[in-house]
Design a protein around this motif. Structure first.
Motif, PDB file in Angstrom:
ATOM      1  N   THR A  36       6.234  45.418  35.935  1.00 58.44           N
ATOM      2  CA  THR A  36       6.154  46.497  34.952  1.00 58.44           C
ATOM      3  C   THR A  36       6.807  47.743  35.534  1.00 58.44           C
ATOM      4  OG1 THR A  36       4.057  45.609  34.120  1.00 58.44           O
ATOM      5  CG2 THR A  36       4.629  47.867  33.483  1.00 58.44           C
ATOM      6  N   LEU A  37       7.804  48.260  34.839  1.00 58.78           N
ATOM      7  CA  LEU A  37       8.525  49.457  35.275  1.00 58.78           C
ATOM      8  C   LEU A  37       8.232  50.611  34.324  1.00 58.78           C
ATOM      9  CD1 LEU A  37      12.008  47.819  36.001  1.00 58.78           C
ATOM     10  CD2 LEU A  37      10.172  48.283  37.633  1.00 58.78           C
ATOM     11  N   ASN A  38       7.920  51.755  34.880  1.00 57.03           N
ATOM     12  CA  ASN A  38       7.650  52.948  34.082  1.00 57.03           C
ATOM     13  C   ASN A  38       8.616  54.068  34.483  1.00 57.03           C
ATOM     14  OD1 ASN A  38       5.098  52.630  32.301  1.00 57.03           O
ATOM     15  ND2 ASN A  38       4.543  51.663  34.247  1.00 57.03           N
ATOM     16  N   GLY A  39       9.467  54.464  33.532  1.00 55.82           N
ATOM     17  CA  GLY A  39      10.401  55.553  33.756  1.00 55.82           C
ATOM     18  C   GLY A  39      10.058  56.739  32.875  1.00 55.82           C
TER      19      GLY A  39
ATOM     20  N   SER B  90       8.972  45.544  30.742  1.00 53.95           N
ATOM     21  CA  SER B  90       8.125  44.479  31.293  1.00 53.95           C
ATOM     22  C   SER B  90       8.961  43.218  31.473  1.00 53.95           C
ATOM     23  CB  SER B  90       6.939  44.191  30.364  1.00 53.95           C
ATOM     24  OG  SER B  90       6.104  45.323  30.250  1.00 53.95           O
ATOM     25  N   MET B  91       8.808  42.579  32.610  1.00 56.10           N
ATOM     26  CA  MET B  91       9.539  41.345  32.889  1.00 56.10           C
ATOM     27  C   MET B  91       8.579  40.286  33.437  1.00 56.10           C
ATOM     28  SD  MET B  91      13.079  42.717  34.653  1.00 56.10           S
ATOM     29  CE  MET B  91      12.296  43.600  36.005  1.00 56.10           C
TER      30      MET B  91
ATOM     31  N   THR C  51      13.704  49.281  44.965  1.00 55.83           N
ATOM     32  CA  THR C  51      14.777  49.446  43.982  1.00 55.83           C
ATOM     33  C   THR C  51      14.343  50.391  42.867  1.00 55.83           C
ATOM     34  OG1 THR C  51      15.554  47.204  44.453  1.00 55.83           O
ATOM     35  CG2 THR C  51      16.359  48.236  42.436  1.00 55.83           C
ATOM     36  N   ALA C  52      13.109  50.215  42.436  1.00 58.82           N
ATOM     37  CA  ALA C  52      12.584  51.112  41.396  1.00 58.82           C
ATOM     38  C   ALA C  52      12.529  52.545  41.911  1.00 58.82           C
ATOM     39  CB  ALA C  52      11.204  50.642  40.965  1.00 58.82           C
TER      40      ALA C  52
ATOM     41  N   LYS D 156       8.703  53.956  38.576  1.00 59.74           N
ATOM     42  CA  LYS D 156       7.531  53.346  39.203  1.00 59.74           C
ATOM     43  C   LYS D 156       7.469  51.866  38.867  1.00 59.74           C
ATOM     44  CE  LYS D 156       5.947  57.229  40.888  1.00 59.74           C
ATOM     45  NZ  LYS D 156       5.936  57.476  42.355  1.00 59.74           N
ATOM     46  N   ALA D 157       7.125  51.049  39.864  1.00 60.82           N
ATOM     47  CA  ALA D 157       7.059  49.604  39.659  1.00 60.82           C
ATOM     48  C   ALA D 157       5.689  49.064  40.020  1.00 60.82           C
ATOM     49  CB  ALA D 157       8.117  48.900  40.496  1.00 60.82           C
ATOM     50  N   GLN D 158       5.199  48.152  39.185  1.00 58.57           N
ATOM     51  CA  GLN D 158       3.984  47.395  39.490  1.00 58.57           C
ATOM     52  C   GLN D 158       4.373  45.920  39.529  1.00 58.57           C
ATOM     53  OE1 GLN D 158       0.814  47.701  36.628  1.00 58.57           O
ATOM     54  NE2 GLN D 158      -0.555  46.346  37.761  1.00 58.57           N
ATOM     55  N   VAL D 159       4.079  45.256  40.629  1.00 51.56           N
ATOM     56  CA  VAL D 159       4.466  43.857  40.817  1.00 51.56           C
ATOM     57  C   VAL D 159       3.223  42.994  40.987  1.00 51.56           C
ATOM     58  CG1 VAL D 159       5.855  42.242  42.170  1.00 51.56           C
ATOM     59  CG2 VAL D 159       6.563  44.644  41.981  1.00 51.56           C
TER      60      VAL D 159
END
Length: 444
Positions: A229-232, A293-294, A320-321, A327-330
């Motif tokens: 999940t990426l939040n920009g 979201s991926m 990378t984020a 912000k990235a949540q993995v």
């Protein structure tokens, strides 16, 4: 003279040829029932964790054969226990029971028309992977063995497992350990009696019907799910400098994933694959969205490579984020380790597979297959063997066969008797090699 004739008859009755004859006859006599069971289960598929009618059918069949039945494992799982008349090892045979959330387009007269609820939404349901065949074959093997328990050295544990494909009623990403083989094991299904070895098989399209395929070591890849999940910062597409573009970050992450596998994993040990199969973002072509979201999958045929991907991917994704001020949540959700066939067991039981398939119809694979199976968890507890049974008519072009998980997937019913015999033959032959297998086994 009579004494010598009797001795000769006894020797003939105990010969391998005579043994093969009774197995062949017994399996042949159950073929009609096997096909009927297969068609009945195929026409009435049930999703993972919801196999209530299938479970009930399995229980009724086992009880009718005089086999002890235990339930209460992994919601719908069934364990059958058959004690032979002679002392010997405890051997397990496993079949899975669940179907897939998809519409069947096979054109079979007994095709599924069932609909059910999957993850809160209504869907068509179909046995498009062959678990219906697995269940039918193991039931018929149980019937053959129960009728011939005087020929069994040891005890047979029949495992009818739910939810190999995941549960229809849970969040499989967060609760994957609550279904399938992991849940069955956690619920104590294999404790009393405790098997020392396990055998399973899977029907495969694109392989000639009735042929068996096997190899020692890695038989199937591992599988783990990844969710990112990426939040920009949302902004108009004409002025990206005023926002923080999560779409661009997502593109870089996907590319970097491939580089990470090729540069950080030791591919001399095997292979590794990272695939993103789902991306969700945005509502309009001229708006850079705030969130991306991926969801994807990680696969490997070596545990070291699997562990490397699990270890390094989160840091690479977050870095990378961060470089894009996003912000990235993995999250990584384990599904199954590499399915490993015990080397000693595979080598020593190979003649049994030859007997089951027939002359020239049992083949050693050069490399493992790419799918994954939660059968792998049994192999963490005991020596295991997982083989593949061809399910496409021999006269058909194998390249044209609809693969497993395809709406047009079909199992050639002529292959079922080979699957039944494979289970029976494993039980008959394993006691002769048990001590060597157990002495050589080391947990993987």
């Amino acid at each position: 003279m009579k004494k010598h004739i009797g001795l000769m008859l006894t020797m003939v009755a105990a010969s391998p040829l005579a043994m093969a004859d009774w197995v062949d006859n017994a399996v042949q006599n159950t073929e009609k029932d096997t096909i009927q069971l297969y068609q009945r289960i195929h026409q009435n598929p049930e999703l993972g964790n919801m196999e209530f009618k299938t479970s009930q059918l399995v229980q009724q069949e086992l009880q009718s054969y005089g086999i002890e039945v235990k339930t209460g494992f992994a919601k719908t799982g069934v364990i059958g226990i058959l004690k032979g008349t002679k002392p010997g090892p405890v051997m397990a045979l496993r079949a899975d029971m669940d179907a897939l959330p998809m519409e069947e387009k096979s054109g079979l007269p007994f095709a599924s028309k069932v609909r059910a609820i999957y993850q809160g939404s209504e869907t068509a349901v179909a046995h498009a992977c062959g678990h219906d065949a697995h269940t039918a074959m193991l039931l018929s093997a149980a019937k053959v063995l129960a009728k011939n328990r005087d020929k069994i050295n040891g005890t047979v544990v029949f495992i009818f497992q739910p939810a190999e494909e995941g549960g229809a009623d849970i969040d499989n990403f967060k609760q994957g350990d609550q279904v399938g083989s992991r849940k069955l094991i956690a619920d104590g299904a294999l404790k009393n009696p405790k098997p020392e070895v396990i055998f399973g098989l899977h029907v495969m399209a694109g392989m000639p019907s009735g042929h068996l395929y096997y190899k020692s070591g890695a038989a199937l890849n591992s599988a783990d799910s990844i969710r990112i999940t990426l939040n920009g910062q949302q902004v108009h597409g004409s002025m990206p400098w005023n926002g923080r573009d999560a779409i661009v970050a997502a593109a870089q992450i996907i590319n970097n994933m491939q580089t990470m596998v090729s540069r950080r994993a030791d591919l001399s040990k095997g292979m590794g694959v990272v695939s993103i199969g789902q991306i969700q973002a945005g509502t309009s072509g001229n708006i850079i969205p705030e969130k991306v979201s991926m969801i994807g999958t990680l696969r490997s045929n070596h545990e070291d490579i699997r562990n490397s991907m699990q270890k390094h991917l989160p840091h690479m994704i977050e870095s990378t984020a961060d470089a894009n001020e996003v912000k990235a949540q993995v999250e990584i959700s384990p599904y199954a380790p590499v399915t490993m066939n015990d080397k000693t067991l595979t080598e020593l039981i190979a003649p049994a597979l030859q007997k089951a398939a027939g002359s020239g119809k049992a083949h050693v694979l050069e490399k493992n297959l790419s799918p994954s199976e939660d059968f792998a968890y049994y192999g963490k507890l005991m020596p295991s063997l997982f083989v593949f049974l061809g399910a496409t008519p021999e006269q058909q072009d194998m390249s044209t066969a609809a693969p497993n998980h395809n709406p047009k997937f079909v199992v050639d019913q002529n292959a079922l008797k080979t699957g039944v015999k494979s289970h029976v033959q494993f039980v008959l032959d394993y006691p002769n090699i048990a001590s060597k297998v157990q002495q050589a086994w080391k947990p993987n």
